[in-house]
Design an enzyme around this catalytic site. Structure first.
Site, PDB file in Angstrom:
ATOM      1  N   TYR A  30      93.240  79.716  13.040  1.00 47.92           N
ATOM      2  CA  TYR A  30      93.519  80.467  11.799  1.00 47.92           C
ATOM      3  C   TYR A  30      92.206  80.770  11.073  1.00 47.92           C
ATOM      4  O   TYR A  30      91.915  81.913  10.707  1.00 47.92           O
ATOM      5  CB  TYR A  30      94.463  79.672  10.892  1.00 47.92           C
ATOM      6  CG  TYR A  30      94.482  80.187   9.468  1.00 47.92           C
ATOM      7  CD1 TYR A  30      95.060  81.413   9.150  1.00 47.92           C
ATOM      8  CD2 TYR A  30      93.884  79.455   8.429  1.00 47.92           C
ATOM      9  CE1 TYR A  30      95.052  81.895   7.854  1.00 47.92           C
ATOM     10  CE2 TYR A  30      93.873  79.930   7.129  1.00 47.92           C
ATOM     11  CZ  TYR A  30      94.452  81.159   6.842  1.00 47.92           C
ATOM     12  OH  TYR A  30      94.428  81.634   5.552  1.00 47.92           O
TER      13      TYR A  30
ATOM     14  N   ASP B 246     104.929  97.076  11.177  1.00 50.19           N
ATOM     15  CA  ASP B 246     104.089  96.008  11.735  1.00 50.19           C
ATOM     16  C   ASP B 246     102.689  96.567  11.968  1.00 50.19           C
ATOM     17  O   ASP B 246     102.540  97.631  12.585  1.00 50.19           O
ATOM     18  CB  ASP B 246     104.714  95.558  13.065  1.00 50.19           C
ATOM     19  CG  ASP B 246     104.123  94.255  13.558  1.00 50.19           C
ATOM     20  OD1 ASP B 246     102.905  94.038  13.363  1.00 50.19           O
ATOM     21  OD2 ASP B 246     104.877  93.465  14.143  1.00 50.19           O
TER      22      ASP B 246
ATOM     23  N   LYS C  42      89.935  84.381  10.141  1.00 51.48           N
ATOM     24  CA  LYS C  42      89.405  84.796   8.831  1.00 51.48           C
ATOM     25  C   LYS C  42      87.914  85.124   8.942  1.00 51.48           C
ATOM     26  O   LYS C  42      87.440  86.133   8.419  1.00 51.48           O
ATOM     27  CB  LYS C  42      89.628  83.690   7.789  1.00 51.48           C
ATOM     28  CG  LYS C  42      91.084  83.485   7.425  1.00 51.48           C
ATOM     29  CD  LYS C  42      91.634  84.677   6.676  1.00 51.48           C
ATOM     30  CE  LYS C  42      93.120  84.644   6.504  1.00 51.48           C
ATOM     31  NZ  LYS C  42      93.718  85.917   6.133  1.00 51.48           N
TER      32      LYS C  42
ATOM     33  N   SER D 112      89.572  82.862   3.076  1.00 58.74           N
ATOM     34  CA  SER D 112      89.983  81.516   2.671  1.00 58.74           C
ATOM     35  C   SER D 112      88.770  80.604   2.605  1.00 58.74           C
ATOM     36  O   SER D 112      87.795  80.786   3.348  1.00 58.74           O
ATOM     37  CB  SER D 112      90.956  80.992   3.728  1.00 58.74           C
ATOM     38  OG  SER D 112      91.133  79.600   3.608  1.00 58.74           O
TER      39      SER D 112
HETATM   40  P1  NAD Z   1     102.586  85.125   3.192  1.00 54.24           P
HETATM   41  O1  NAD Z   1     102.957  84.719   4.567  1.00 54.24           O
HETATM   42  O2  NAD Z   1     103.530  84.785   2.078  1.00 54.24           O
HETATM   43  O3  NAD Z   1     102.321  86.693   3.142  1.00 54.24           O
HETATM   44  C1  NAD Z   1     101.820  87.419   4.243  1.00 54.24           C
HETATM   45  C2  NAD Z   1     102.710  88.623   4.451  1.00 54.24           C
HETATM   46  O4  NAD Z   1     102.211  89.378   5.557  1.00 54.24           O
HETATM   47  C3  NAD Z   1     104.157  88.255   4.781  1.00 54.24           C
HETATM   48  O5  NAD Z   1     105.037  88.948   3.908  1.00 54.24           O
HETATM   49  C4  NAD Z   1     104.344  88.703   6.241  1.00 54.24           C
HETATM   50  O6  NAD Z   1     105.677  89.144   6.478  1.00 54.24           O
HETATM   51  C5  NAD Z   1     103.311  89.812   6.358  1.00 54.24           C
HETATM   52  N1  NAD Z   1     102.789  90.037   7.723  1.00 54.24           N
HETATM   53  C6  NAD Z   1     102.273  89.110   8.574  1.00 54.24           C
HETATM   54  N2  NAD Z   1     101.876  89.711   9.712  1.00 54.24           N
HETATM   55  C7  NAD Z   1     102.122  91.048   9.575  1.00 54.24           C
HETATM   56  C8  NAD Z   1     101.961  92.186  10.413  1.00 54.24           C
HETATM   57  N3  NAD Z   1     101.459  92.093  11.641  1.00 54.24           N
HETATM   58  N4  NAD Z   1     102.332  93.400   9.931  1.00 54.24           N
HETATM   59  C9  NAD Z   1     102.856  93.528   8.688  1.00 54.24           C
HETATM   60  N5  NAD Z   1     103.069  92.485   7.870  1.00 54.24           N
HETATM   61  C10 NAD Z   1     102.698  91.257   8.306  1.00 54.24           C
HETATM   62  O7  NAD Z   1     101.133  84.540   2.879  1.00 54.24           O
HETATM   63  P2  NAD Z   1     100.353  84.423   1.508  1.00 54.24           P
HETATM   64  O8  NAD Z   1     100.322  82.990   1.123  1.00 54.24           O
HETATM   65  O9  NAD Z   1     100.826  85.433   0.556  1.00 54.24           O
HETATM   66  O10 NAD Z   1      98.886  84.774   2.018  1.00 54.24           O
HETATM   67  C11 NAD Z   1      98.412  86.111   2.003  1.00 54.24           C
HETATM   68  C12 NAD Z   1      97.063  86.170   2.695  1.00 54.24           C
HETATM   69  O11 NAD Z   1      96.182  85.264   2.050  1.00 54.24           O
HETATM   70  C13 NAD Z   1      97.084  85.766   4.168  1.00 54.24           C
HETATM   71  O12 NAD Z   1      96.196  86.600   4.861  1.00 54.24           O
HETATM   72  C14 NAD Z   1      96.582  84.341   4.138  1.00 54.24           C
HETATM   73  O13 NAD Z   1      95.957  83.977   5.345  1.00 54.24           O
HETATM   74  C15 NAD Z   1      95.605  84.379   3.004  1.00 54.24           C
HETATM   75  N6  NAD Z   1      95.383  83.061   2.385  1.00 54.24           N
HETATM   76  C16 NAD Z   1      96.455  82.364   1.920  1.00 54.24           C
HETATM   77  C17 NAD Z   1      96.266  81.103   1.362  1.00 54.24           C
HETATM   78  C18 NAD Z   1      97.450  80.300   0.864  1.00 54.24           C
HETATM   79  O14 NAD Z   1      97.298  79.104   0.615  1.00 54.24           O
HETATM   80  N7  NAD Z   1      98.618  80.880   0.660  1.00 54.24           N
HETATM   81  C19 NAD Z   1      94.974  80.554   1.299  1.00 54.24           C
HETATM   82  C20 NAD Z   1      93.899  81.309   1.761  1.00 54.24           C
HETATM   83  C21 NAD Z   1      94.118  82.576   2.311  1.00 54.24           C
HETATM   84  C1  UD1 Z   2      95.328  73.867   4.087  1.00 51.53           C
HETATM   85  C2  UD1 Z   2      94.676  74.401   5.322  1.00 51.53           C
HETATM   86  C3  UD1 Z   2      93.676  75.474   4.931  1.00 51.53           C
HETATM   87  C4  UD1 Z   2      94.360  76.566   4.109  1.00 51.53           C
HETATM   88  C5  UD1 Z   2      95.014  75.897   2.886  1.00 51.53           C
HETATM   89  C6  UD1 Z   2      95.745  76.868   2.011  1.00 51.53           C
HETATM   90  C7  UD1 Z   2      94.715  72.490   6.876  1.00 51.53           C
HETATM   91  C8  UD1 Z   2      93.886  71.497   7.617  1.00 51.53           C
HETATM   92  N1  UD1 Z   2      94.037  73.312   6.045  1.00 51.53           N
HETATM   93  O1  UD1 Z   2      94.308  73.327   3.306  1.00 51.53           O
HETATM   94  O2  UD1 Z   2      93.083  76.050   6.075  1.00 51.53           O
HETATM   95  O3  UD1 Z   2      93.416  77.536   3.681  1.00 51.53           O
HETATM   96  O4  UD1 Z   2      95.936  74.902   3.349  1.00 51.53           O
HETATM   97  O5  UD1 Z   2      96.849  77.398   2.698  1.00 51.53           O
HETATM   98  O6  UD1 Z   2      95.925  72.575   7.060  1.00 51.53           O
HETATM   99  N2  UD1 Z   2      98.592  66.615   1.505  1.00 51.53           N
HETATM  100  C9  UD1 Z   2      99.315  65.424   1.495  1.00 51.53           C
HETATM  101  N3  UD1 Z   2     100.621  65.487   1.917  1.00 51.53           N
HETATM  102  C10 UD1 Z   2     101.240  66.636   2.319  1.00 51.53           C
HETATM  103  C11 UD1 Z   2     100.475  67.843   2.299  1.00 51.53           C
HETATM  104  C12 UD1 Z   2      99.146  67.792   1.904  1.00 51.53           C
HETATM  105  O7  UD1 Z   2      98.815  64.372   1.142  1.00 51.53           O
HETATM  106  O8  UD1 Z   2     102.423  66.610   2.688  1.00 51.53           O
HETATM  107  C13 UD1 Z   2      97.182  66.582   1.019  1.00 51.53           C
HETATM  108  C14 UD1 Z   2      96.160  67.035   2.039  1.00 51.53           C
HETATM  109  O9  UD1 Z   2      95.712  65.959   2.811  1.00 51.53           O
HETATM  110  C15 UD1 Z   2      95.058  67.618   1.117  1.00 51.53           C
HETATM  111  C16 UD1 Z   2      95.843  68.175  -0.087  1.00 51.53           C
HETATM  112  O10 UD1 Z   2      97.099  67.483  -0.055  1.00 51.53           O
HETATM  113  O11 UD1 Z   2      94.223  66.601   0.655  1.00 51.53           O
HETATM  114  C17 UD1 Z   2      96.090  69.670  -0.007  1.00 51.53           C
HETATM  115  O12 UD1 Z   2      96.691  69.979   1.243  1.00 51.53           O
HETATM  116  P1  UD1 Z   2      97.196  71.456   1.608  1.00 51.53           P
HETATM  117  O13 UD1 Z   2      98.060  71.977   0.527  1.00 51.53           O
HETATM  118  O14 UD1 Z   2      97.763  71.423   2.975  1.00 51.53           O
HETATM  119  O15 UD1 Z   2      95.867  72.340   1.574  1.00 51.53           O
HETATM  120  P2  UD1 Z   2      94.455  72.129   2.340  1.00 51.53           P
HETATM  121  O16 UD1 Z   2      94.431  70.905   3.144  1.00 51.53           O
HETATM  122  O17 UD1 Z   2      93.383  72.292   1.328  1.00 51.53           O
END
Ligand code: NAD
Ligand code: UD1
Length: 338
Positions: free
Chosen positions: A148, A58, A152, A124
């Protein structure tokens, strides 16, 4: 010399580890498995023929993490570990600030101590808040609407301050748009706990018959069909961006910021149609009220990443939906329990 991948068992981390192993990099994963499962490592090994070294640790426990730096010659870091659910961050802000900020501070302290001063950080598009226009460029004003997003932005600023104080640091900040899809093997993909918040994991479960219908959050936005428009990017394209960003941070000291998106926006209804075509299954939906905090349109100007990193997205929405459908069909319950 190894690359440390924090959060390497997660959705984006696991895809990035596959790409890194395939170009012969030595990888050490640090993950506490709070949002992932250890069997991801078996899947990575099946795809690449190599098993990354793994520490269940962790980031909040600096002593536990120091062991990783002591036992390995860590040269650079790709930092995915963190919590990422917007709604949960509003309900539990302290948990989010503690995990994401303290975790990153601990990591940076160890990086400084062990001389591993190259890092790629997962930011993000949420740091653009309510953008004044689209497409969004890196120099747009930054703001956030939830804890969140605040974590970032704070981490971006922490990394920037570190670069001012220590000229040996090279930092690439990647601002992801909406990562979706899965590896084309169908072996690794997104495995959200509980009911998914994001669009595509929900859509794929409706098509699979797990949920009855999708709620489309608003059809009265100022967009061509009234539903929200986003820049969806294939997770394998995103993974490849990390290789380019790491290379850049190794060669360029200081900090730089890159949008990682395709530059194309798709509406919710366009996504529904694309997924139906890719999966051959219907996706029932109902129009619901807008989700608080949502914006109408969000898509990237990805030119800076192309110019400076030499990276651009190659996969289209059909690939994203097809690969997601394959992952969903092969893993209807996600990964098996450990
Ligand atoms: P994810 O949750 O699948 O992966 C994150 C990993 O980090 C997990 O395996 C979790 O177990 C681990 N983790 C969390 N806290 C920890 C800690 N304190 N110590 C060690 N391990 C820890 O998420 P993801 O979708 O792969 O996203 C990865 C990164 O990208 C994140 O920082 C997320 O905020 C960022 N991000 C994701 C998205 C998205 O839509 N998935 C969008 C923008 C940014
Ligand atoms: C969300 C997060 C954003 C994060 C991103 C990727 C919010 C407000 N924002 O963005 O911070 O970086 O995910 O993880 O949560 N939608 C539907 N029905 C659903 C789900 C989504 O209509 O059940 C629509 C939403 O209104 C949006 C689009 O689909 O227009 C995408 O949604 P989502 O996948 O949640 O991503 P973001 O809103 O872009």
């Amino acid at each position: 010399m190894s690359i440390l991948v924090t959060g390497g068992c997660g959705f984006i981390g696991s895809h990035t580890v596959v790409e890194l192993l395939s170009i012969g990099e030595d990888i050490v994963i640090l993950d506490n498995l709070s949002n992932s499962k250890e069997c991801v490592l078996d899947r990575i090994e099946t795809i690449t023929g190599k098993r990354p070294k793994f520490y269940k640790a962790d980031l909040l426990d600096i002593d536990e993490c120091e062991k990783v730096f002591k036992e390995n010659d860590i040269e650079s870091v790709i930092h995915f570990a963190g919590f990422k659910a917007v709604g949960e961050s509003v309900a539990k802000p302290m948990m989010y600030y503690h995990n994401n900020i303290t975790g990153t501070l601990n990591l940076c302290a160890l990086m400084s101590k062990y001389g591993a001063k190259t890092i790629v950080f997962s930011s993000s598009a949420t740091v653009y808040g309510m953008p004044k226009s689209v497409p969004i460029s890196e120099d747009f004003p930054l703001s956030t609407t939830n804890p969140y997003g605040e974590t970032k932005l704070m981490i971006e600023r922490i990394l920037s301050d570190i670069c001012v104080s220590d000229k040996e640091y090279g930092v690439s900040v990647l601002r992801y748009f909406n990562p979706i899809g899965a590896h084309e093997s169908g072996l690794i993909g997104e495995d959200p706990k509980g009911i998914p918040n994001n669009l595509l994991p929900y859509v794929s479960r409706v098509a699979a018959g797990i949920y009855e219908h999708l709620s489309v959050f608003g059809d009265d936005y100022d967009t061509p069909d009234g539903t929200g428009v986003r820049d969806y990017i294939h997770v394998v394209d995103l993974a490849k961006a990390h290789l380019c960003a790491l290379d850049y941070a190794r060669k360029n000291k200081g900090i730089d910021y890159f949008n990682v998106g395709t530059g194309n926006g798709y509406s919710v209804l366009e996504i529904v149609k694309a997924y139906e075509e890719a999966s051959g299954k219907p996706v029932k939906y109902k129009i619901s009220p807008r989700r608080p905090g949502d914006i109408a349109e969000c898509y990237a100007n990805p030119e800076k990443a192309y110019k400076l990193l030499g990276w651009k997205a190659e996969k289209g929405i059909e690939d994203m939906c097809r690969d997601l459908a394959r992952w969903q069909e092969g893993n209807p319950e996600g990964y098996p329990d450990n």
